[in-house]
Design a protein around this motif. Structure first.
Motif, PDB file in Angstrom:
ATOM      1  N   ALA A 197       0.835  -1.197   0.000  1.00 14.21           N
ATOM      2  CA  ALA A 197       0.000   0.000   0.000  1.00 14.21           C
ATOM      3  C   ALA A 197       0.870   1.247   0.000  1.00 14.21           C
ATOM      4  N   TYR A 198       1.923   1.223   0.820  1.00 12.54           N
ATOM      5  CA  TYR A 198       2.799   2.392   0.917  1.00 12.54           C
ATOM      6  C   TYR A 198       3.521   2.636  -0.404  1.00 12.54           C
ATOM      7  N   LEU A 199       4.080   1.558  -0.982  1.00 17.87           N
ATOM      8  CA  LEU A 199       4.846   1.706  -2.224  1.00 17.87           C
ATOM      9  C   LEU A 199       3.966   2.206  -3.354  1.00 17.87           C
ATOM     10  N   SER A 200       2.667   1.841  -3.317  1.00 18.42           N
ATOM     11  CA  SER A 200       1.827   2.246  -4.439  1.00 18.42           C
ATOM     12  C   SER A 200       1.402   3.700  -4.319  1.00 18.42           C
ATOM     13  N   VAL A 201       1.645   4.335  -3.186  1.00 18.84           N
ATOM     14  CA  VAL A 201       1.174   5.716  -3.039  1.00 18.84           C
ATOM     15  C   VAL A 201       2.326   6.710  -2.896  1.00 18.84           C
ATOM     16  N   ALA A 202       3.111   6.545  -1.802  1.00 17.82           N
ATOM     17  CA  ALA A 202       4.035   7.617  -1.443  1.00 17.82           C
ATOM     18  C   ALA A 202       5.170   7.818  -2.458  1.00 17.82           C
ATOM     19  N   PRO A 203       5.912   6.762  -2.874  1.00 18.86           N
ATOM     20  CA  PRO A 203       6.981   7.011  -3.841  1.00 18.86           C
ATOM     21  C   PRO A 203       6.450   7.533  -5.171  1.00 18.86           C
ATOM     22  N   LYS A 204       5.233   7.126  -5.517  1.00 16.33           N
ATOM     23  CA  LYS A 204       4.653   7.634  -6.757  1.00 16.33           C
ATOM     24  C   LYS A 204       4.407   9.126  -6.671  1.00 16.33           C
ATOM     25  N   ALA A 205       3.847   9.556  -5.529  1.00 19.09           N
ATOM     26  CA  ALA A 205       3.583  10.990  -5.356  1.00 19.09           C
ATOM     27  C   ALA A 205       4.891  11.768  -5.427  1.00 19.09           C
ATOM     28  N   ALA A 206       5.921  11.282  -4.705  1.00 15.29           N
ATOM     29  CA  ALA A 206       7.196  11.996  -4.705  1.00 15.29           C
ATOM     30  C   ALA A 206       7.821  11.971  -6.089  1.00 15.29           C
ATOM     31  N   GLY A 207       7.685  10.837  -6.795  1.00  9.76           N
ATOM     32  CA  GLY A 207       8.235  10.741  -8.146  1.00  9.76           C
ATOM     33  C   GLY A 207       7.594  11.752  -9.078  1.00  9.76           C
ATOM     34  N   PHE A 208       6.264  11.890  -8.982  1.00 13.63           N
ATOM     35  CA  PHE A 208       5.604  12.878  -9.846  1.00 13.63           C
ATOM     36  C   PHE A 208       6.036  14.297  -9.489  1.00 13.63           C
ATOM     37  N   ALA A 209       6.188  14.562  -8.173  1.00 13.65           N
ATOM     38  CA  ALA A 209       6.633  15.897  -7.765  1.00 13.65           C
ATOM     39  C   ALA A 209       7.989  16.206  -8.386  1.00 13.65           C
ATOM     40  N   LEU A 210       8.885  15.206  -8.350  1.00 12.20           N
ATOM     41  CA  LEU A 210      10.233  15.410  -8.874  1.00 12.20           C
ATOM     42  C   LEU A 210      10.199  15.601 -10.396  1.00 12.20           C
ATOM     43  N   ILE A 211       9.378  14.797 -11.091  1.00 14.09           N
ATOM     44  CA  ILE A 211       9.289  14.928 -12.546  1.00 14.09           C
ATOM     45  C   ILE A 211       8.808  16.320 -12.913  1.00 14.09           C
ATOM     46  N   ILE A 212       7.745  16.767 -12.221  1.00 12.06           N
ATOM     47  CA  ILE A 212       7.192  18.076 -12.562  1.00 12.06           C
ATOM     48  C   ILE A 212       8.230  19.163 -12.313  1.00 12.06           C
ATOM     49  N   ARG A 213       8.886  19.091 -11.148  1.00 12.21           N
ATOM     50  CA  ARG A 213       9.843  20.135 -10.812  1.00 12.21           C
ATOM     51  C   ARG A 213      11.022  20.128 -11.778  1.00 12.21           C
ATOM     52  N   PHE A 214      11.540  18.946 -12.047  1.00  6.30           N
ATOM     53  CA  PHE A 214      12.726  18.841 -12.899  1.00  6.30           C
ATOM     54  C   PHE A 214      12.427  19.339 -14.307  1.00  6.30           C
ATOM     55  N   PHE A 215      11.350  18.815 -14.911  1.00  4.42           N
ATOM     56  CA  PHE A 215      11.092  19.200 -16.296  1.00  4.42           C
ATOM     57  C   PHE A 215      10.598  20.622 -16.396  1.00  4.42           C
ATOM     58  N   ASN A 216       9.867  21.067 -15.373  1.00  5.12           N
ATOM     59  CA  ASN A 216       9.370  22.427 -15.446  1.00  5.12           C
ATOM     60  C   ASN A 216      10.485  23.449 -15.280  1.00  5.12           C
ATOM     61  N   ILE A 217      11.385  23.201 -14.327  1.00  3.55           N
ATOM     62  CA  ILE A 217      12.436  24.197 -14.097  1.00  3.55           C
ATOM     63  C   ILE A 217      13.555  24.053 -15.115  1.00  3.55           C
ATOM     64  N   ALA A 218      14.058  22.821 -15.282  1.00  4.13           N
ATOM     65  CA  ALA A 218      15.275  22.667 -16.075  1.00  4.13           C
ATOM     66  C   ALA A 218      15.024  22.801 -17.573  1.00  4.13           C
ATOM     67  N   PHE A 219      13.830  22.416 -18.030  1.00  7.79           N
ATOM     68  CA  PHE A 219      13.624  22.446 -19.469  1.00  7.79           C
ATOM     69  C   PHE A 219      12.489  23.361 -19.890  1.00  7.79           C
TER      70      PHE A 219
END
Lengths: 497, 101
Positions: free
Chosen positions: A243-265
């Protein structure tokens, strides 16, 4: 901002790491049979973290620790989501009989460290912090997946996790090293400036590095074609950890993707169709849209064939990653806050569904569809809640799942007619997913013997936890404007940088 | 020997060997060795870029962090493989497949 000055904005993370240390130390004091008491320290620390996140919220600082971390409402939203889901999963683990016979102190310690890594992931704005945070999360989740060390399934889950995880983070690191070589910078903002000055002859290297970085990030959110680990790891791990793996790392992963692609590119500040402007050598938005469509289709088609509810939910979580990925190519403001709303709803309903699966697994000794036969009559509260979670995961009104899907689909359609096909694929997939979610409901109410012995779960904690997850899942489908406003405000601050 | 492209070439070769090892080896420990090669190829890149690109120290710092994290990862991975050996009496990753495909 210098390191010492940054510390005073770093309270939530400091408290979280202190929590992990106290949990380790208190585990030394308790005897083996009492070692579950470590969880009181861990949950207490997480609640304190939650409060400090709220206290220090609202400000927006972009260069903590010599420009490696950001503090803004965007990360605050994700931090709250992560801390909440960690607390809920810890409470879930109290009831898990799978963990009986193992020393539980380390379990809660490792979960607090993982929560720390996830919180760092949401606020990293430097390539170094990006990698370190992802590794903290990965290493801790290898541990948790294999926590039942006498159980061969759990062993196998952790072996597959560690091989896929170490491999994809290694590939991502290679991509980051190429990016570093191209730009000479590690801060996202500096990378963006450097990329805008690159000539066309570095296009090939840039494409290579982005593909490699996407391997690592795609693995974290289990996007096709990096999803092969998901079903095995989710099936073999202790259910609370699944249950934890299906929620929390996914949320953090999306946060990182958005931040990385939005800022860097991205372009300068506003989000929009020119979001991918500095990457015009390949049609990136189209490729990611294609991956998103593939992710949801494969997740749904394979989920249909599953016999085990746990494995079915694993494939369904791949499908949900696909729906959430629809917001990435669009990268519009409404898309991103749609994604944030979706993640919040998804946290409630997915944790709820796994909680019921865990309960059934403990009580009726099985996680196949047959174990659910007659559950709706035997335990009306669990039956009704599970029905609600399944309907919400399908995305039907009047549940919160519908609201989340509605915002994402609306953002995709709003982005213009080049994405109509994506929204269409999403809708078709939602219809397909109805089949296997309703199959659970069918087994609960129409299969097996109908018994008249009605009972509540014997522990009050189970009852209240199911209610805590089920009531918001239902009522956020009716009254969701505070959540929408919160997500929107969080994003506005992020864009105002 | 004293130019950037040699080092980047070496790192590319290391990366490819690591990739090859992860894909073809069936022994759990050998797969981990492949992963270590991939991590170290990235390290060579960081150091070479920092040295020849006239860049700041962050490349060196990065390499140090990667070494530490690779050690932590290897420790956890080896612990998991020992556990696998205790339960399955093998460390061949293909034989460890109880879960339904």
């Amino acid at each position: 901002m210098s390191n010492l000055e940054s510390l005073k904005f770093f309270w939530p993370e400091l408290i979280l790491s202190a929590t992990a240390l106290i949990a380790i130390l208190s585990d030394l004091i308790y005897e083996r049979k009492d070692s579950h008491k470590v969880s009181f320290w861990a949950i207490g620390g997480l609640l304190l973290t939650f409060i400090t996140i709220r206290l220090f919220g609202g400000s927006s600082i972009n260069g903590l620790f010599m420009g490696t971390m950001a503090l803004d409402p965007f990360s605050e939203f994700f931090k709250i989501l992560i801390v909440l889901s960690t607390i809920i999963v810890m409470l879930m683990s109290f009831n898990s009989s799978e963990l009986d016979g193992y020393r539980k102190g380390e379990y809660y310690t490792i979960m607090s460290i993982m929560a720390f890594g996830l919180v760092m992931m949401t606020s990293a704005i430097d390539v170094l912090m990006f990698y370190v945070a992802i590794e903290i999360v990965s290493i801790m989740s290898f541990f948790l997946a294999g926590y039942l060390k006498r159980n061969p399934n759990s062993n196998e889950a952790s072996l597959k996790y560690v091989i896929y995880g170490a491999f994809s983070s290694g590939v991502m690191l290679y991509g980051l090293s190429i990016l570093f070589g191209l730009t000479g910078e590690t801060n996202f903002f500096a990378i963006k400036n450097a990329i805008s000055q690159l000539g066309p002859d570095s296009n090939l290297a840039l494409i290579l590095s982005i593909v490699f970085i996407l391997v690592g990030l795609g693995y974290k959110i289990s996007a096709v074609p990096f999803h092969f680990w998901t079903p095995d790891v989710y099936e073999g791990s202790p259910t609370s950890i699944t249950a934890y793996l299906s929620v929390a790392p996914k949320a953090a992963g999306f946060a990182l993707i958005i931040r990385f692609f939005n800022i860097a590119f991205g372009s300068n500040s506003a989000m929009g169709s020119d979001e991918w402007s500095s990457l015009n050598s390949l049609p990136w938005p189209f490729l990611i849209a294609l991956l998103s469509a593939a992710t949801m289709t494969i997740g749904n088609l394979v989920a249909i064939q599953q016999q085990s509810v746990k494995r079915m939910l694993a494939y369904s979580s791949i499908a949900h990653a696909g729906y959430m990925m629809m917001a990435i190519p669009v990268m519009s403001q409404s898309g991103i806050y749609g994604l944030m709303i979706y993640l919040f709803m998804y946290m409630l309903m997915n944790l709820g569904a796994f909680f019921v699966v865990m309960y059934v697994q403990d009580k009726f000794d099985g996680e196949n569809f047959d174990a659910f036969n007659g559950l709706g009559w035997k335990m009306p509260l669990l039956g009704i809640s599970m029905t609600l979670f399944m309907v919400a995961l399908t995305g039907l009104p009047p549940t919160s799942g519908f609201v989340g899907k509605f915002y994402i689909f609306a953002a995709v359609i709003e982005a213009g007619n080049q994405y109509y096909w994506l929204a269409f694929v999403g809708v078709i997939n939602s219809v397909v997913s109805l089949y296997y979610y309703i199959k659970v409901v069918r087994h609960m109410y129409f299969e097996g013997e109908r018994s008249d012995i009605v009972s509540l779960p014997e522990s009050k904690l189970t009852t209240s936890l199911v209610l805590v997850l089920a009531l918001p899942t239902f009522f956020l489908g009716w009254y969701f404007s505070p959540l929408v406003e919160w997500a929107n405000n969080s994003l506005n601050f992020f864009l105002g940088i | 020997m004293d130019n950037l492209s040699n080092y980047v070439l070496i790192s590319a070769i290391l990366f490819s060997l690591g990739l090859f090892g992860v894909i073809t080896r069936r022994n759990g420990v050998a797969v981990l060795m492949g992963v270590e090669l991939i991590l170290n190829s990235a390290n060579v890149n960081f150091l070479a870029f920092a040295r020849f690109g006239g860049m700041n120290m962050s490349g060196h710092v990065y390499a140090l962090f990667v070494i530490v994290l690779a050690a932590a990862e290897a420790a956890v991975a080896l612990a998991i493989i020992i556990n696998i050996f205790n339960n399955f009496r093998t460390i061949n990753v293909d034989d460890v497949s109880e879960l339904k495909q």
